[in-house]
Design a protein around this motif. Structure first.
Motif, PDB file in Angstrom:
ATOM      1  N   GLN A  74       0.964  -1.532  -0.016  1.00  0.00           N
ATOM      2  CA  GLN A  74      -0.232  -0.117  -0.082  1.00  0.00           C
ATOM      3  C   GLN A  74       0.858   1.392  -0.110  1.00  0.00           C
ATOM      4  O   GLN A  74       0.217   2.261  -0.940  1.00  0.00           O
ATOM      5  N   ILE A  75       1.342   1.367   0.803  1.00  0.00           N
ATOM      6  CA  ILE A  75       2.733   2.694   0.705  1.00  0.00           C
ATOM      7  C   ILE A  75       3.442   2.136   0.093  1.00  0.00           C
ATOM      8  O   ILE A  75       3.863   3.546  -0.984  1.00  0.00           O
ATOM      9  N   ASP A  76       4.373   1.486  -0.705  1.00  0.00           N
ATOM     10  CA  ASP A  76       4.864   1.676  -2.374  1.00  0.00           C
ATOM     11  C   ASP A  76       3.966   2.519  -3.065  1.00  0.00           C
ATOM     12  O   ASP A  76       4.291   2.695  -3.913  1.00  0.00           O
ATOM     13  N   GLN A  77       2.815   1.395  -3.608  1.00  0.00           N
ATOM     14  CA  GLN A  77       2.105   1.717  -4.789  1.00  0.00           C
ATOM     15  C   GLN A  77       1.438   3.238  -4.929  1.00  0.00           C
ATOM     16  O   GLN A  77       1.614   4.294  -5.148  1.00  0.00           O
ATOM     17  N   LEU A  78       2.092   4.074  -2.962  1.00  0.00           N
ATOM     18  CA  LEU A  78       1.619   5.580  -3.226  1.00  0.00           C
ATOM     19  C   LEU A  78       3.017   6.535  -3.306  1.00  0.00           C
ATOM     20  O   LEU A  78       2.468   6.988  -4.294  1.00  0.00           O
ATOM     21  N   GLN A  79       4.424   5.589  -2.646  1.00  0.00           N
ATOM     22  CA  GLN A  79       5.359   6.306  -3.277  1.00  0.00           C
ATOM     23  C   GLN A  79       5.567   6.267  -4.420  1.00  0.00           C
ATOM     24  O   GLN A  79       5.544   7.666  -5.252  1.00  0.00           O
ATOM     25  N   HIS A  80       5.419   5.526  -4.884  1.00  0.00           N
ATOM     26  CA  HIS A  80       5.465   5.130  -6.951  1.00  0.00           C
ATOM     27  C   HIS A  80       3.845   6.391  -7.834  1.00  0.00           C
ATOM     28  O   HIS A  80       4.625   7.191  -8.497  1.00  0.00           O
ATOM     29  N   ASP A  81       2.923   6.313  -7.291  1.00  0.00           N
ATOM     30  CA  ASP A  81       2.034   7.383  -7.472  1.00  0.00           C
ATOM     31  C   ASP A  81       2.576   8.753  -7.559  1.00  0.00           C
ATOM     32  O   ASP A  81       3.019   9.928  -8.318  1.00  0.00           O
ATOM     33  N   ILE A  82       2.992   9.085  -6.442  1.00  0.00           N
ATOM     34  CA  ILE A  82       3.711  10.635  -6.110  1.00  0.00           C
ATOM     35  C   ILE A  82       4.500  10.571  -6.734  1.00  0.00           C
ATOM     36  O   ILE A  82       5.065  11.826  -7.114  1.00  0.00           O
ATOM     37  N   ALA A  83       5.685   9.609  -7.290  1.00  0.00           N
ATOM     38  CA  ALA A  83       6.698   9.903  -8.323  1.00  0.00           C
ATOM     39  C   ALA A  83       6.439  10.170  -9.370  1.00  0.00           C
ATOM     40  O   ALA A  83       7.415  10.797 -10.253  1.00  0.00           O
ATOM     41  N   ALA A  84       5.675   9.344 -10.083  1.00  0.00           N
ATOM     42  CA  ALA A  84       4.843   9.435 -11.272  1.00  0.00           C
ATOM     43  C   ALA A  84       4.615  10.379 -11.497  1.00  0.00           C
ATOM     44  O   ALA A  84       4.570  10.775 -12.705  1.00  0.00           O
ATOM     45  N   SER A  85       3.499  11.076 -10.646  1.00  0.00           N
ATOM     46  CA  SER A  85       3.458  12.221 -10.706  1.00  0.00           C
ATOM     47  C   SER A  85       4.185  13.729 -11.649  1.00  0.00           C
ATOM     48  O   SER A  85       3.759  14.514 -11.644  1.00  0.00           O
ATOM     49  N   GLY A  86       5.295  13.626 -11.191  1.00  0.00           N
ATOM     50  CA  GLY A  86       6.686  15.123 -11.757  1.00  0.00           C
ATOM     51  C   GLY A  86       6.475  15.786 -10.950  1.00  0.00           C
ATOM     52  O   GLY A  86       7.200  16.641 -10.566  1.00  0.00           O
ATOM     53  N   GLN A  87       5.868  16.273  -9.697  1.00  0.00           N
ATOM     54  CA  GLN A  87       5.913  17.282  -8.921  1.00  0.00           C
ATOM     55  C   GLN A  87       7.389  17.012  -7.779  1.00  0.00           C
ATOM     56  O   GLN A  87       7.541  16.726  -7.958  1.00  0.00           O
ATOM     57  N   ARG A  88       7.751  18.231  -7.942  1.00  0.00           N
ATOM     58  CA  ARG A  88       8.622  18.862  -7.338  1.00  0.00           C
ATOM     59  C   ARG A  88       7.796  19.263  -5.852  1.00  0.00           C
ATOM     60  O   ARG A  88       7.004  19.766  -5.674  1.00  0.00           O
ATOM     61  N   LEU A  89       8.474  18.230  -4.564  1.00  0.00           N
ATOM     62  CA  LEU A  89       8.120  17.473  -3.838  1.00  0.00           C
ATOM     63  C   LEU A  89       9.393  17.968  -2.389  1.00  0.00           C
ATOM     64  O   LEU A  89      10.227  17.718  -3.125  1.00  0.00           O
ATOM     65  N   VAL A  90       9.099  17.650  -1.547  1.00  0.00           N
ATOM     66  CA  VAL A  90       9.748  17.243   0.037  1.00  0.00           C
ATOM     67  C   VAL A  90       9.166  16.244  -0.310  1.00  0.00           C
ATOM     68  O   VAL A  90       8.214  15.785   1.041  1.00  0.00           O
ATOM     69  N   VAL A  91      10.307  15.195   0.030  1.00  0.00           N
ATOM     70  CA  VAL A  91       9.503  13.664   0.884  1.00  0.00           C
ATOM     71  C   VAL A  91      10.020  13.551   1.776  1.00  0.00           C
ATOM     72  O   VAL A  91      11.569  13.364   1.580  1.00  0.00           O
ATOM     73  N   ASP A  92       9.357  13.305   3.150  1.00  0.00           N
ATOM     74  CA  ASP A  92      10.015  12.461   4.320  1.00  0.00           C
ATOM     75  C   ASP A  92       9.762  10.850   4.366  1.00  0.00           C
ATOM     76  O   ASP A  92       8.415  10.772   4.680  1.00  0.00           O
ATOM     77  N   SER A  93      10.323  10.008   4.301  1.00  0.00           N
ATOM     78  CA  SER A  93      10.330   9.237   3.890  1.00  0.00           C
ATOM     79  C   SER A  93      11.247   7.720   3.656  1.00  0.00           C
ATOM     80  O   SER A  93      12.377   8.058   3.238  1.00  0.00           O
ATOM     81  N   ARG A  94      10.978   6.160   4.587  1.00  0.00           N
ATOM     82  CA  ARG A  94      12.423   6.153   4.764  1.00  0.00           C
ATOM     83  C   ARG A  94      12.833   4.918   2.742  1.00  0.00           C
ATOM     84  O   ARG A  94      13.743   4.905   3.320  1.00  0.00           O
ATOM     85  N   LEU A  95      11.899   4.877   2.173  1.00  0.00           N
ATOM     86  CA  LEU A  95      12.268   4.576   1.133  1.00  0.00           C
ATOM     87  C   LEU A  95      11.892   4.929  -0.264  1.00  0.00           C
ATOM     88  O   LEU A  95      12.165   4.694  -1.576  1.00  0.00           O
ATOM     89  N   ALA A  96      12.149   6.211  -0.311  1.00  0.00           N
ATOM     90  CA  ALA A  96      11.678   7.044  -1.474  1.00  0.00           C
ATOM     91  C   ALA A  96      13.081   7.444  -2.193  1.00  0.00           C
ATOM     92  O   ALA A  96      12.392   7.418  -3.396  1.00  0.00           O
ATOM     93  N   TRP A  97      14.337   7.100  -1.584  1.00  0.00           N
ATOM     94  CA  TRP A  97      15.302   7.461  -2.462  1.00  0.00           C
ATOM     95  C   TRP A  97      15.132   6.055  -3.714  1.00  0.00           C
ATOM     96  O   TRP A  97      16.674   6.278  -4.398  1.00  0.00           O
ATOM     97  N   TYR A  98      14.941   5.414  -3.003  1.00  0.00           N
ATOM     98  CA  TYR A  98      13.933   4.426  -3.772  1.00  0.00           C
ATOM     99  C   TYR A  98      13.504   4.719  -5.519  1.00  0.00           C
ATOM    100  O   TYR A  98      13.082   4.230  -7.071  1.00  0.00           O
ATOM    101  N   TYR A  99      12.263   5.252  -4.723  1.00  0.00           N
ATOM    102  CA  TYR A  99      11.180   5.516  -5.431  1.00  0.00           C
ATOM    103  C   TYR A  99      11.997   6.922  -6.788  1.00  0.00           C
ATOM    104  O   TYR A  99      11.327   6.574  -8.139  1.00  0.00           O
TER     105      TYR A  99
END
Length: 255
Positions: A74-99
């Motif tokens: 569930q969390i993976d899909q959320l991060q995948h969708d956020i990464a695919a959106s192309g928005q410029r963000l600040v993301v606080d996440s243990r695994l965001a560097w992977y996505y």
């Protein structure tokens, strides 16, 4: 592009932050998002809400996630969708560097006892509550190891390998403002193809390996959860004597 506070942002990239529990990721990510004028996304907040919904502490939920992969999916899909959106963000996440493959990847570290004192000072709740510094230190270590083992098993990646990141900052004694300034400076530089990881470390936490007056840039290896200086001992000694809290260093191969 110009940031909210006037910084010239020639390379408008998403910034992803992860790091040690108690390293100040939340505070740093909030300040960074405000400074850049972009939206902040916290996967950690989502994870805590899920733990509360399951009636579990953070450590219990971590251990539960090792057995129930639906949570990570569930969390993976959320991060995948956020990464695919192309928005410029600040993301606080243990695994965001992977996505977020094109993001500036920042990892925060801190001394385990300092981290334990920080989390102990937070208002307690059903998800995260500790009775002593030692209990906090132990549970933080167990949670971190649980996450590391889960990520290794499910994704084949090691979050503790600092070469996964572009920038490592030590928050043991540094202020949040100092850390955010280092991130903004790094963000303003052109991305490079170099695999080297830039480090801004507390020089008091780096173990020297020679008693010499050797000059030059400080280079370190990360081994057995500590930093060991391999070059630049004169600069390291000077940084300690000067009371520096964040000193530029380079993480060398073989770490």
């Amino acid at each position: 592009m110009v940031g909210r506070y006037g910084e010239a942002m020639a390379w408008p990239r998403t910034v992803v932050l992860n790091g040690d529990l108690g390293s100040g990721k939340t505070t740093a990510s909030v300040m960074l998002a405000e400074r850049l004028g972009v939206r902040r996304v916290s996967v950690g907040d989502l994870y805590r809400r899920m733990a509360a919904e399951h009636g579990m502490t953070a450590l219990q939920f971590n251990l539960h996630s090792e057995l129930d992969d639906k949570i990570d999916h569930q969390i993976d899909q959320l991060q995948h969708d956020i990464a695919a959106s192309g928005q410029r963000l600040v993301v606080d996440s243990r695994l965001a560097w992977y996505y977020f493959t094109d993001a500036l990847k920042v990892h925060l570290i801190t001394d385990p006892v300092v981290a334990a004192r920080r989390v102990l000072a937070r208002p307690g709740d059903a998800v995260e509550r500790y009775d002593s510094v030692e209990e906090a230190r132990r549970q933080l270590a167990e949670r971190s190891d649980s996450e590391r083992q889960r990520f290794l098993a499910r994704y084949g990646v090691d979050k503790s390998d600092l070469r996964n990141y572009d920038l490592v900052c030590d928050t043991t004694r540094a202020t949040t403002e100092q850390v955010v300034t280092r991130i903004v400076e790094m963000l303003g530089r052109p991305p490079t193809a170099s695999p080297a990881t830039a480090c801004h470390l507390d020089p008091r936490r780096v173990r020297p390996t020679a008693d010499t007056d050797e000059a030059g840039e400080i280079t370190v290896r990360h081994q057995a959860s500590e930093f060991v200086a391999v070059r630049g001992h004169r600069r390291l000694t000077a940084a300690v004597h000067a009371g520096e809290t964040l000193t530029p260093m380079l993480l060398v191969e073989g770490a």
